[in-house]
Design a protein around this motif. Structure first.
Motif, mmCIF file in Angstrom:
data_model
loop_
_atom_site.group_PDB
_atom_site.id
_atom_site.type_symbol
_atom_site.label_atom_id
_atom_site.label_comp_id
_atom_site.label_asym_id
_atom_site.label_seq_id
_atom_site.Cartn_x
_atom_site.Cartn_y
_atom_site.Cartn_z
ATOM 1 N N LEU A 146 0.420 -1.556 -0.387
ATOM 2 C CA LEU A 146 -0.302 -0.331 0.204
ATOM 3 C C LEU A 146 1.211 1.403 0.406
ATOM 4 N N ALA A 147 2.191 1.076 -0.384
ATOM 5 C CA ALA A 147 2.673 2.365 -0.068
ATOM 6 C C ALA A 147 2.619 3.736 -0.880
ATOM 7 N N ASP A 148 1.896 3.188 -2.537
ATOM 8 C CA ASP A 148 1.268 4.479 -3.493
ATOM 9 C C ASP A 148 0.127 4.213 -2.760
ATOM 10 N N MET A 149 -1.259 3.969 -1.746
ATOM 11 C CA MET A 149 -1.922 4.811 -2.241
ATOM 12 C C MET A 149 -2.513 5.615 -1.652
ATOM 13 N N LYS A 150 -3.474 5.717 -1.371
ATOM 14 C CA LYS A 150 -3.199 7.552 -1.423
ATOM 15 C C LYS A 150 -3.803 7.753 -0.019
ATOM 16 N N LEU A 151 -5.004 7.102 0.349
ATOM 17 C CA LEU A 151 -5.367 7.239 1.589
ATOM 18 C C LEU A 151 -5.689 5.718 1.928
ATOM 19 N N LEU A 152 -5.188 5.569 3.758
ATOM 20 C CA LEU A 152 -5.392 4.079 3.600
ATOM 21 C C LEU A 152 -6.317 4.733 4.956
ATOM 22 N N THR A 153 -6.956 3.651 5.620
ATOM 23 C CA THR A 153 -7.936 3.811 6.806
ATOM 24 C C THR A 153 -7.871 2.084 7.789
ATOM 25 N N GLY A 154 -7.942 2.935 9.126
ATOM 26 C CA GLY A 154 -7.586 1.611 9.776
ATOM 27 C C GLY A 154 -7.601 1.518 11.223
ATOM 28 N N GLY A 155 -6.746 0.487 12.039
ATOM 29 C CA GLY A 155 -6.228 0.686 13.025
ATOM 30 C C GLY A 155 -5.121 0.556 13.440
ATOM 31 N N SER A 156 -3.955 0.881 14.647
ATOM 32 C CA SER A 156 -3.171 1.322 14.652
ATOM 33 C C SER A 156 -1.664 0.510 14.340
ATOM 34 N N GLY A 157 -3.065 -1.296 13.945
ATOM 35 C CA GLY A 157 -1.388 -1.990 13.582
ATOM 36 C C GLY A 157 -1.107 -2.371 12.237
ATOM 37 N N LEU A 158 -1.545 -1.477 10.901
ATOM 38 C CA LEU A 158 -1.141 -1.079 10.043
ATOM 39 C C LEU A 158 -0.623 -0.013 9.687
ATOM 40 N N ALA A 159 0.133 0.600 10.897
ATOM 41 C CA ALA A 159 0.616 1.970 11.160
ATOM 42 C C ALA A 159 2.299 1.475 10.852
ATOM 43 N N ILE A 160 2.842 -0.380 11.697
ATOM 44 C CA ILE A 160 3.935 -1.000 11.415
ATOM 45 C C ILE A 160 3.817 -1.044 10.510
ATOM 46 N N GLY A 161 3.526 -1.291 9.587
ATOM 47 C CA GLY A 161 3.965 -1.595 7.742
ATOM 48 C C GLY A 161 4.227 -0.459 7.168
#
Length: 425
Positions: A212-227
Motif C-alpha cells: 500500500l506504499a502508493d495508496m493515497k488514503l489508508l484506513t484502519g486501526g494502529s496495526g497497519l501503521a507498523i507496516g
C-alpha cells in the motif's frame, strides 16, 4: 512531513502515534486541527479529533478540515485511524468519513484494516475477532455508545458507506505484496471501493505496508501503521532503533503529583480497576452528585486525592462499572445526561489538581482522555515510551505535564501500577 493521520479520538491518536515511533517514524501528535502552519521536523503528524460518536455531519466536517490542513503541510499519504474494534454506530461514522476523505482526495478505493494482532484483534474472511471471539460476541456488544452487534466488516461498511466492499483474503495476503496489489486492482476494476484486508499476524501487516506504499488514503486501526512505518524507514534508509530512542526520550514522563482517572466501562478496564483497587486508594464516581452539585463534588474529590498522597501508588477515581450496573445508571439518569455530567466533573477535577501541582495523569477511556486533554489545553505532544502495546506516555511539547491515555480494552490487569513503577520520575 510524509504521513498525515486523522484519528477519531484521543487515545486512538496516541495508539497509532506510538506504533509509528516504535517502527521508525518521528511523530508528533496534535490535539485538534491547528490554525496556520506548524513547524516540525517530524516524519508523521497525528491529529486527534473527537469524531467517533458525534453526529456524522460533524465527524465529516472535522475530518475534512484535518485533511485540508495536512495537505497544506505537504503530507504525501493520509491515514484515517479508528479503533481496532471498529467502534461505530449503525450508520457511521467510519463509513461517511471514509467516503468524504476519498472524494476530497479524488480517489475511488481504500483499505479497511482494523487488525492489531499483538492485542488480539485479527481479521479472517472479513470477520473481526477480539481474541478468540467474534467482535459481536465480545464485550464490545455491551458498549454504551457504540455497541458492536456485527462482526463482518464488509457488511458493516456496506451499511455505513455509499460504495461497495470487497475482500482481500488470507490466502492472497500470504502470497506477498504483489499478490495483494493484483487483488486490489481486480477489486477496483469491479467497482469495489473498500478492500477489507484479512490479517492474522504482524507479517501480514508488513506485507500490507509494502503493498500500500502508493495508496493515497489508508484506513484502519494502529496495526497497519507498523507496516507503513517500516516501509517508510526502508525507503528512507532510516535506522529504526535510533529514531525510536530519540523520539521516546522526548516524551519520557516528568513532573510530580500523579492521579488515575478511569471513565471506560470496557471488560479490560473493569479488570484493571478491580486489580488497582486492591493496591491503593480508590473511589467510585457518584453520578447523582455529578448531576446535582458538580462543582462542590469536584472540590471534595480534589481534597480526597490530596489526602492520599502518602501512598506508594497514585489514588484512583473511577466511573468504570460492569454492564449490569451501567444499564441501571443509564436507565435512571439517561445515557447521555449521566455521561456528560461525569465528564464535566472529571474536567473540573483536572483543573483543580493541575492548579495544585499535579503533572501526571493516567487516564482510561477515549472520551475521558479527550476531556482531560482538552481541559489541560494541550496543543501538541511528544510520544514517549510504551507502557503496553498502543499505550505510550506522552508529554506536552512545552514540558508542562505528562499523560498516559489508554483505550478501554488495551493493557493488562496491572497497567495502572506498571505505568508508574516502570517509569519513575
Amino acid at each position: 512531513m510524509q504521513l498525515g493521520v486523522i484519528a477519531d479520538d484521543f487515545t486512538g491518536a496516541t495508539d497509532i502515534a506510538s506504533f509509528l515511533v516504535e517502527n521508525g517514524m518521528a511523530t508528533v501528535q496534535l490535539n485538534g486541527v491547528p490554525t496556520g502552519q506548524f513547524i516540525s521536523s517530524a516524519d508523521a503528524v497525528v491529529i486527534s479529533l473527537k469524531s467517533r460518536s458525534c453526529p456524522a455531519a460533524q465527524a465529516v466536517a472535522d475530518s475534512l478540515a484535518a485533511l485540508e490542513w495536512l495537505r497544506g503541510q505537504g503530507c504525501q499519504q493520509f491515514y484515517f485511524k479508528y479503533c481496532s474494534t471498529f467502534d461505530s454506530k449503525a450508520k457511521g461514522n467510519i463509513g461517511p468519513v471514509t467516503d468524504a476523505l476519498l472524494a476530497a482526495l479524488g480517489e475511488s478505493q481504500t483499505v479497511i484494516s482494523p487488525a492489531l494482532p499483538v492485542n488480539g484483534r485479527t481479521v479472517y474472511q472479513g470477520h473481526l475477532f477480539v481474541m478468540e471471539q467474534l467482535l459481536s460476541e465480545s464485550g464490545m456488544r455491551h458498549h454504551p455508545v457504540t455497541p458492536m452487534l456485527e462482526s463482518n466488516l464488509l457488511r458493516l461498511m456496506d451499511a455505513q458507506a455509499k460504495g461497495r466492499s470487497g475482500l482481500v483474503p488470507f490466502s492472497v495476503i500470504e502470497q506477498g505484496k504483489e499478490a495483494v496489489k493484483q487483488r486490489l486492482a481486480e477489486l477496483q476494476a469491479q467497482g469495489v471501493n473498500y478492500a477489507v484486508l484479512d490479517t492474522l499476524n504482524e507479517q501480514h501487516l508488513l506485507t500490507q505496508g509494502a503493498a500500500l506504499a502508493d495508496m493515497k488514503l489508508l484506513t484502519g486501526g494502529s496495526g497497519l501503521a507498523i507496516g507503513v512505518a517500516r516501509q517508510w524507514a526502508k525507503r528512507s534508509n532510516k535506522d529504526i532503533t535510533q529514531q525510536k530512542q530519540r523520539a521516546q526520550a522526548a516524551g519520557y514522563p516528568q513532573g510530580a503529583g500523579c492521579v488515575v482517572l478511569s471513565g471506560s466501562c470496557s471488560v479490560m478496564t473493569n479488570r484493571q480497576v478491580t486489580r488497582y483497587r486492591q493496591q491503593t486508594a480508590a473511589i467510585a464516581i457518584d453520578v447523582e452528585r455529578c448531576l446535582s452539585e458538580p462543582d462542590a463534588y469536584a472540590q471534595s474529590l480534589s481534597l480526597w486525592v490530596e489526602q492520599q498522597q502518602h501512598r506508594r501508588l497514585a489514588p484512583m477515581i473511577y466511573a468504570t462499572s460492569e454492564p449490569e450496573q451501567l444499564e441501571v445508571i443509564q436507565r435512571q439518569w439517561g445515557a447521555e445526561r449521566s455521561s456528560s455530567a461525569v465528564e464535566q466533573v472529571f474536567a473540573a477535577l483536572v483543573r483543580l489538581l493541575y492548579a495544585q501541582g499535579y503533572r501526571r495523569f493516567i487516564v482510561a477511556g477515549g472520551e475521558t482522555s479527550g476531556v482531560v486533554a482538552q481541559t489541560l489545553g494541550v496543543g501538541a505532544f511528544y510520544i514517549g515510551p510504551v507502557i503496553s502495546p498502543g499505550v505510550p506516555w506522552v508529554k506536552s511539547t512545552d514540558g508542562a505535564f505528562s499523560l498516559a491515555l489508554k483505550s478501554g480494552n488495551f493493557g493488562d490487569e496491572n497497567f495502572f501500577s506498571r505505568a508508574q513503577e516502570e517509569f519513575p520520575v
